[in-house]
Scaffold this motif. Structure first.
Motif, mmCIF file in Angstrom:
data_model
loop_
_atom_site.group_PDB
_atom_site.id
_atom_site.type_symbol
_atom_site.label_atom_id
_atom_site.label_comp_id
_atom_site.label_asym_id
_atom_site.label_seq_id
_atom_site.Cartn_x
_atom_site.Cartn_y
_atom_site.Cartn_z
ATOM 1 N N LEU A 24 6.384 -37.486 12.406
ATOM 2 C CA LEU A 24 7.205 -37.536 13.617
ATOM 3 C C LEU A 24 7.212 -36.202 14.352
ATOM 4 C CD1 LEU A 24 8.945 -39.408 15.284
ATOM 5 C CD2 LEU A 24 10.892 -38.826 13.833
ATOM 6 N N GLY A 25 7.034 -35.094 13.626
ATOM 7 C CA GLY A 25 6.948 -33.782 14.252
ATOM 8 C C GLY A 25 8.234 -33.359 14.925
ATOM 9 N N ILE A 26 8.114 -32.778 16.120
ATOM 10 C CA ILE A 26 9.271 -32.267 16.847
ATOM 11 C C ILE A 26 10.231 -33.394 17.214
ATOM 12 C CG2 ILE A 26 8.173 -32.473 19.088
ATOM 13 C CD1 ILE A 26 10.559 -29.667 17.905
ATOM 14 N N GLY A 27 9.756 -34.641 17.139
ATOM 15 C CA GLY A 27 10.630 -35.775 17.417
ATOM 16 C C GLY A 27 11.797 -35.881 16.457
ATOM 17 N N CYS A 28 11.736 -35.154 15.342
ATOM 18 C CA CYS A 28 12.835 -35.165 14.369
ATOM 19 C C CYS A 28 14.120 -34.584 14.938
ATOM 20 C CB CYS A 28 12.444 -34.381 13.116
ATOM 21 S SG CYS A 28 11.061 -35.069 12.198
ATOM 22 N N VAL A 29 14.029 -33.830 16.041
ATOM 23 C CA VAL A 29 15.232 -33.175 16.571
ATOM 24 C C VAL A 29 16.310 -34.185 16.956
ATOM 25 C CG1 VAL A 29 14.002 -31.129 17.357
ATOM 26 C CG2 VAL A 29 14.249 -33.071 18.906
ATOM 27 N N ARG A 30 15.895 -35.385 17.338
ATOM 28 C CA ARG A 30 16.904 -36.376 17.730
ATOM 29 C C ARG A 30 17.739 -36.845 16.544
ATOM 30 N NH1 ARG A 30 14.450 -42.068 19.561
ATOM 31 N NH2 ARG A 30 13.811 -40.820 21.350
#
Length: 451
Positions: A320-326
């Motif tokens: 997921l990469g930077i998408g984990c921030v959500r």
């Protein structure tokens, strides 16, 4: 020429002795009154497998020396493999000796032969599963059906009189076939593999669902993406694997979680394009709905299930990469919780959480400044607790090593913690936190970044 008749007769006489008793399909097979008879059967089965291995080895050597073809007829080969492959895998009927003998025997056959695989699947697998057809699979083509065959109550009928469960070695046999199918052979064998795989994956018992998820993982090593998409089975697998993550509060749930999460992840990576919205949405569904929304929400008191999900988490985060921030509001508190004194003390859970937390810090570095206080609190308390325990066992030392790694990663993501939080901890309790933080604070690059 085929194997001589006398040797062939001796070989075929051994095969019925390898038919696994249906008693082994019970979860507590060796806990009931028949334990002694089952143990004796396992011992005899190992002896028969060794005899079979020696007979095949002797027959092969003799016929080769005589310039003859040592192979049995195709139907007899399939009969041998169908019996023996049941011992190539897990099961209460399997011993280390029987599995070793089975592996040696199976090596003597061309496992990638489409005619052999077709004979095994059509004659030794398909008839057993035919009595319980999957309501959403066309048995002739292996395609997904638009609506359940048999109407709304088809699923209920599907779970009645599951005669295939009286054949405990079937999952191992299907696994052997899947592992040996070449990419170019899937088209020919698709309609024979999908029905038993989906039957296992969609069963109501977690242990069979686990077998199904493991078969999906094996299948994805070689199945073409185009076949999954054209037949609609890719979407059916995705739904089934998602449902598997809701099978909680059961004894087999942790094992199912460890199999279903990697299978779901691999399916997404195999059937979607890098950087596509489709891939992003499916990964978010796996993490947000499957892991956080199902396992963490409904199994908050089930430590084995939680640990299983955390063990399987890092590859999902990496994908997921930077998408984990959500998901930071859910990820950080959950991964820090095992480090706090109020949590159950379980070193393996703490270590798994720290490794997943390290992935979160690396991937979400631009947002970690908002969570640095929570992370430092958890790491500091876990460090002090490990020192107070006074233990130098391997697990404690590994925990301390992982705590140091987290501090290093946090310093890289949020350089200000070196001059502020880390320095404050050392000033207050230098002797306690020296080993945890001194090397980080003293590094020239950290000093330069924090100034």
């Amino acid at each position: 020429m085929p194997v001589p008749n006398d040797d062939q007769e001796q070989l075929l006489n051994l095969l019925p002795c390898l038919d696994i008793p249906s008693s082994f399909s019970k979860p507590d097979a060796e806990a009931d009154g028949a334990i002694s008879s089952l143990q004796e059967w396992k011992r005899q089965a190992e002896l028969k497998l060794n005899q079979l291995r020696e007979l095949l080895s002797r027959t092969t050597t003799d016929t080769v020396n005589a310039g003859e073809n040592p192979e049995l007829p195709l139907d007899k080969q399939a009969e041998v493999v169908a019996r023996v492959a049941a011992f190539d895998g897990e099961g209460t009927w399997v011993t280390p000796g029987s599995r070793a003998a089975a592996i040696d025997i199976l090596k003597t056959y061309d496992a990638t032969s489409v005619p052999l695989l077709r004979q095994i699947l059509s004659k030794h697998v398909k008839p057993i599963f035919q009595a319980n057809p999957h309501p959403y699979v066309n048995l002739s083509t292996g395609r997904k059906l638009a609506r359940a065959a048999g109407g709304p109550l088809a699923a209920q009928d599907y779970y009645e009189s599951q005669t295939w469960k009286t054949h405990p070695g079937l999952p191992n046999l299907v696994s052997w076939c899947i592992r040996n199918i070449k990419t170019e052979s899937w088209e020919d064998l698709w309609h024979l593999i999908v029905p038993p795989l989906m039957t296992l994956l969609d069963d109501y018992e977690a242990s069979y669902k686990k077998c199904g998820a493991e078969l999906v993982l094996q299948m994805l090593n070689s199945v073409p993406r185009s076949v999954l998409q054209r037949t609609g089975i890719g979407s059916l697998l995705r739904t089934s694997l998602s449902n598997a993550l809701t099978q909680l509060k059961r004894e087999d749930s942790p094992a199912l979680i460890r199999a279903a999460i990697p299978a779901s992840l691999k399916l997404t990576l195999h059937t979607t394009d890098p950087g596509s919205m489709e891939r992003f949405d499916q990964l978010c569904a796996l993490l947000g709905d499957g892991i956080i929304g199902s396992i963490w929400l409904y199994s908050s008191l089930d430590l084995p299930a939680l640990q299983a999900s955390v063990d399987a988490l890092p590859p999902v985060l990496d994908a997921l990469g930077i998408g984990c921030v959500r998901y930071l509001k859910a990820l950080v508190p959950q991964l820090v919780y095992p480090l706090l004194p109020s949590s159950p003390l379980d070193r393996s859970w703490q270590i798994a959480s720290l490794r997943a937390l390290g992935c979160v810090i690396d991937l979400c570095a631009p947002r970690m400044h908002r969570w640095k206080g929570r992370v430092i609190e958890g790491v500091g308390k876990a460090w002090v607790a490990s020192l107070d325990a006074g233990s130098t066992d391997e697990q404690t030392l590994l925990l301390q090593s992982e705590l140091i790694v987290i501090c290093q990663k946090l310093a890289k993501a949020c350089p200000s913690v070196v001059k502020e939080e880390y320095a404050a901890l050392l000033a207050a309790e230098h002797d306690v936190f020296e080993e945890l933080l001194s090397d980080i604070v003293s590094q020239p690059q950290c000093k330069a970044q924090s100034s």
